[in-house]
Enzyme design. Sequence first.
Site, PDB file in Angstrom:
ATOM      1  N   CYS A  12      82.149  37.605  48.758  1.00  0.00           N
ATOM      2  CA  CYS A  12      83.523  37.485  48.643  1.00  0.00           C
ATOM      3  C   CYS A  12      83.628  37.242  46.818  1.00  0.00           C
ATOM      4  O   CYS A  12      82.750  37.241  46.292  1.00  0.00           O
ATOM      5  CB  CYS A  12      84.285  35.949  49.113  1.00  0.00           C
ATOM      6  SG  CYS A  12      83.379  34.556  48.443  1.00  0.00           S
ATOM      7  N   CYS A  15      81.136  35.155  44.929  1.00  0.00           N
ATOM      8  CA  CYS A  15      79.846  35.720  44.803  1.00  0.00           C
ATOM      9  C   CYS A  15      79.899  36.538  43.651  1.00  0.00           C
ATOM     10  O   CYS A  15      78.836  36.514  42.762  1.00  0.00           O
ATOM     11  CB  CYS A  15      79.344  36.406  45.992  1.00  0.00           C
ATOM     12  SG  CYS A  15      79.737  35.704  47.605  1.00  0.00           S
ATOM     13  N   ASP A 443      99.391  68.289  23.661  1.00  0.00           N
ATOM     14  CA  ASP A 443      98.831  69.411  22.821  1.00  0.00           C
ATOM     15  C   ASP A 443      99.468  70.673  23.310  1.00  0.00           C
ATOM     16  O   ASP A 443     100.021  70.717  24.532  1.00  0.00           O
ATOM     17  CB  ASP A 443      97.302  69.505  23.077  1.00  0.00           C
ATOM     18  CG  ASP A 443      96.653  70.670  22.730  1.00  0.00           C
ATOM     19  OD1 ASP A 443      96.637  70.907  21.328  1.00  0.00           O
ATOM     20  OD2 ASP A 443      96.055  71.257  23.449  1.00  0.00           O
ATOM     21  N   ASP A 641      93.179  69.450  25.601  1.00  0.00           N
ATOM     22  CA  ASP A 641      92.042  70.269  26.226  1.00  0.00           C
ATOM     23  C   ASP A 641      91.003  70.563  25.251  1.00  0.00           C
ATOM     24  O   ASP A 641      89.841  70.837  25.513  1.00  0.00           O
ATOM     25  CB  ASP A 641      92.502  71.598  26.667  1.00  0.00           C
ATOM     26  CG  ASP A 641      92.956  72.352  25.695  1.00  0.00           C
ATOM     27  OD1 ASP A 641      93.675  72.025  24.672  1.00  0.00           O
ATOM     28  OD2 ASP A 641      92.753  73.731  25.829  1.00  0.00           O
ATOM     29  N   ASP A 645      90.900  67.822  19.964  1.00  0.00           N
ATOM     30  CA  ASP A 645      92.167  66.830  20.479  1.00  0.00           C
ATOM     31  C   ASP A 645      91.029  65.490  20.811  1.00  0.00           C
ATOM     32  O   ASP A 645      91.560  64.512  21.261  1.00  0.00           O
ATOM     33  CB  ASP A 645      92.514  67.338  21.850  1.00  0.00           C
ATOM     34  CG  ASP A 645      93.620  68.568  21.707  1.00  0.00           C
ATOM     35  OD1 ASP A 645      94.043  68.364  20.686  1.00  0.00           O
ATOM     36  OD2 ASP A 645      93.501  69.407  22.440  1.00  0.00           O
TER      37      ASP A 645
HETATM   38  N1  LIG Z   1      89.038  80.979  15.146  1.00  0.00           N
HETATM   39  C1  LIG Z   1      90.311  81.051  14.212  1.00  0.00           C
HETATM   40  N2  LIG Z   1      90.888  82.441  13.897  1.00  0.00           N
HETATM   41  C2  LIG Z   1      92.124  82.151  13.388  1.00  0.00           C
HETATM   42  N3  LIG Z   1      92.700  81.272  13.294  1.00  0.00           N
HETATM   43  C3  LIG Z   1      92.506  80.088  13.619  1.00  0.00           C
HETATM   44  C4  LIG Z   1      91.172  80.056  14.282  1.00  0.00           C
HETATM   45  N4  LIG Z   1      91.030  78.835  14.605  1.00  0.00           N
HETATM   46  C5  LIG Z   1      92.080  78.238  14.215  1.00  0.00           C
HETATM   47  N5  LIG Z   1      92.953  78.920  13.630  1.00  0.00           N
HETATM   48  C6  LIG Z   1      94.537  78.880  13.176  1.00  0.00           C
HETATM   49  O1  LIG Z   1      94.416  77.333  12.730  1.00  0.00           O
HETATM   50  C7  LIG Z   1      95.773  76.933  13.767  1.00  0.00           C
HETATM   51  C8  LIG Z   1      95.231  75.826  14.224  1.00  0.00           C
HETATM   52  O2  LIG Z   1      94.295  75.642  15.177  1.00  0.00           O
HETATM   53  P1  LIG Z   1      94.107  74.635  16.294  1.00  0.00           P
HETATM   54  O3  LIG Z   1      92.811  74.743  17.051  1.00  0.00           O
HETATM   55  O4  LIG Z   1      93.775  73.209  15.521  1.00  0.00           O
HETATM   56  O5  LIG Z   1      95.262  74.432  16.951  1.00  0.00           O
HETATM   57  P2  LIG Z   1      95.857  75.376  18.121  1.00  0.00           P
HETATM   58  O6  LIG Z   1      94.947  75.799  18.849  1.00  0.00           O
HETATM   59  O7  LIG Z   1      96.743  76.374  17.367  1.00  0.00           O
HETATM   60  O8  LIG Z   1      96.869  74.632  18.824  1.00  0.00           O
HETATM   61  P3  LIG Z   1      96.899  73.184  19.647  1.00  0.00           P
HETATM   62  O9  LIG Z   1      96.569  72.239  18.592  1.00  0.00           O
HETATM   63  O10 LIG Z   1      98.306  73.266  20.358  1.00  0.00           O
HETATM   64  O11 LIG Z   1      95.733  73.241  20.769  1.00  0.00           O
HETATM   65  C9  LIG Z   1      95.735  77.979  14.555  1.00  0.00           C
HETATM   66  O12 LIG Z   1      97.152  78.123  15.099  1.00  0.00           O
HETATM   67  C10 LIG Z   1      95.290  79.215  14.079  1.00  0.00           C
HETATM   68  O13 LIG Z   1      96.378  79.666  13.091  1.00  0.00           O
END
Ligand SMILES: Nc1ncnc2c1ncn2[C@@H]1O[C@H](COP(=O)(O)OP(=O)(O)OP(=O)(O)O)[C@@H](O)[C@H]1O
Length: 757
Positions: A12, A15, A443, A641, A645
Amino acid sequence: MKQKYDVSGMTCSACQLAVEKSVHKLEAVNDVSVNLISNTMSVEFDDSKVSEKDIIKAVESAGYGASIKGDSKSAGKTSEREDPYELELSKMRKRLLYSLIFMVPLMYIAMGSMMGLPQLSFLVGDENVLIMALTQMILTIPVMIINSHFYKTGFKALLNRTPNMDSLIAVGSSAAFVYGVMVMYKMAYGFGHGDVASVAHYGHDLYFESTAMILVLITLGKYFEARAKKRTSSAINSLMDLTPQFATVERDNEQVDIPVEEILIGDIILVKPGSNIPVDGKIVSGQTTIDESALTGESIPVEKKDGDNVMAATTNKTGFIKFEATHVGEDTTIAKIIELVEDANTTKAPIAKLADKISGVFVPVVIIIAIVTFIVWMFTSGDVSLATSMAISVLVISCPCALGLATPVAIMVGTGKGAKLGILFKSAEALENLHNTDVVLLDKTGTITSGEFNVREVISKKYSEEEFLKIAASMERGSEHPLAKSIVKYAQDKGIELEEAKNFTALAGLGVIAEVNGKSYLTGNLKLMTDEEFDTSEYEEYIDEFSEKAYTSIYFADEDSVIGIISLSDTLKENSQEAIEELKSLGIKVAMVTGDNKKTAETLGRQLGLDEIYSEVLPAQKEQIVREHIEKGQKVCFVGDGINDAPSLARADIGVAIGAGTDIAIESADVVLIKSSLLDLINAIKLSNATIKNIKQNLFWAFFYNTIGIPVAAGVFYSSFGLKLNPMIGALAMSLSSLFVVSNALRLNFFKGISAK
Ligand SMILES: Nc1ncnc2c1ncn2[C@@H]1O[C@H](COP(=O)(O)OP(=O)(O)OP(=O)(O)O)[C@@H](O)[C@H]1O
Ligand SMILES: [Cu+]
């Protein structure tokens, strides 16, 4: 470090507390929580200062057994998985059966004469009263021996000064027995002094049958409770049952059937249509469709061929395949899911704290109340029999287990139900807290949208489309970002040969720098371009136009100027709109936090009817936004995701990761939505709500039962209403009360989530 242990012998919540206290006393133990349902303990300790041996010793010194979870060979293995509940149940079944052999004649003798049933002649009549008493005693002793575990654990705990529920039963039933023996002495004394008539009436209040009945009723109650508890873990068990026990493996060009736990990484496994996949792996020959609904919730079977991954516990539908094992044992996806759910059950919900505190002092307080009851009735009535009966009733009616079970049992059913729906709660606290959510921060990419981009526009004023794409895709090949992956795929589909990129650097939330063919390039969002002082005006009109369509545009630049843009569209996930509306109807504020550009974000945000939109935020700023909401006193749930984030997921009151997301996001979150659908966020919130409601009902019942039961048993209403409880009724009530709590929790199994339309 954190370690899980199996703890045996607990009955219980007293314990449970004794174990927690004893382990907590050890230096360098930071946190310990014991779960009464799963009989596990999780301990966080500094292993440079305390050893596991010390911890096991501490549990033993509290009077219980402990072993490291997973230590025994069978733990976690499918084929040898023993059912601890089943073991317990068969033990109790035996006890009950053997007890009945003695109980039936005992009850017949003790009660039968009052009901006018024919009795053996040597047991009737005043002159035979001593023989009758002796017979009852002889029938009672075996019942006490059969159920002697109550005495063993009960008295041991009492001596340890951590009395538990068994102590109450042990003290209560042995008090009844001792009283009976004392009465027999009185009878013998009376006979010896020729005063037969004056002792004969004692024959009716021997309480031997109470001793036996208390033991049997409590065992019976525990039996039903164990049966119900077994059902509380049925959800987890049904997950476990999805992996087959045996698999056909190719070894030395021969096919052999071996137990699943003997499969090694690299083994080639054969799976016929209709069978479940035993471990995670990669198909090496054959093609088929696989039903992955158990793991992903996706009900449409997925086509798989050479080189595709398969997961344990999914079902091979149509074809015959051979696959190579890549993850076995505890490393398979299903094993990780099961572990997550089991782990959640070793944590404690905050709502359990009060009940824990009370059950810690509950048993000693009840013992004191029983003593007071005895003394008061002794003085007021002078009737030893009455006083004894009342005191015993108090002992056996009190139920600390109902209190202790109230929370964990509901959490167990709730997390199990969640797992079945594809919602993994990583802690009891997450399951409890989710229902308080004031604001949900979502996001965008991969959470509200699918994150699978389509390239819509490719515009370059400097190069031909092909030349431009070649540079763009070559630089993006090193990036994990969904945007990058789509661009690479787009270029490859067009048959463009990619170059090796050098000096690749990812700028989180901004873009990428890389060298292609000896020239250095930059890609990313507007912010990156302005930071680097590039003139973007040449492409402005296109960008504006594409943003209206909620496309995401990224720029590409060489050392001198912008060379072009690529615009991509993302699709909303099927249920995102519905989920957001549901959230709002629950009175929860919904906001979007994205790294994407302002216009794109606002176009989408308006479309979805969001309350707040944060765009162009860098990963660190996402976390900042979460913090600002928390500082406003809101309970924040963040859903995401991506790698970017993770800090926000960890910061939020509740972090919810999308199952298809990155490992680090899943790691940082408190809740994982396996099906990657936002509708499951609604289900998670509703399940949290239902669980909390259930816990409150349980706690209310447990408090109510004890606050009414104990005074009634103590005879508070005897003088005015003539209300007096027989100890046997007390024992019955006690059994029913914890059974009630467990059964109530089982109702959570009827919880229905909303599913995709
Ligand atoms: N590999 C990449 N090539 C080109 N642009 C990029 C790349 N990575 C990020 N960016 C630019 O930076 C921005 C922000 O990227 P981030 O990964 O922070 O967010 P996201 O993927 O746009 O969106 P969320 O925050 O909704 O997931 C993108 O919208 C893009 O314009
Ligand atoms: Cu109890």
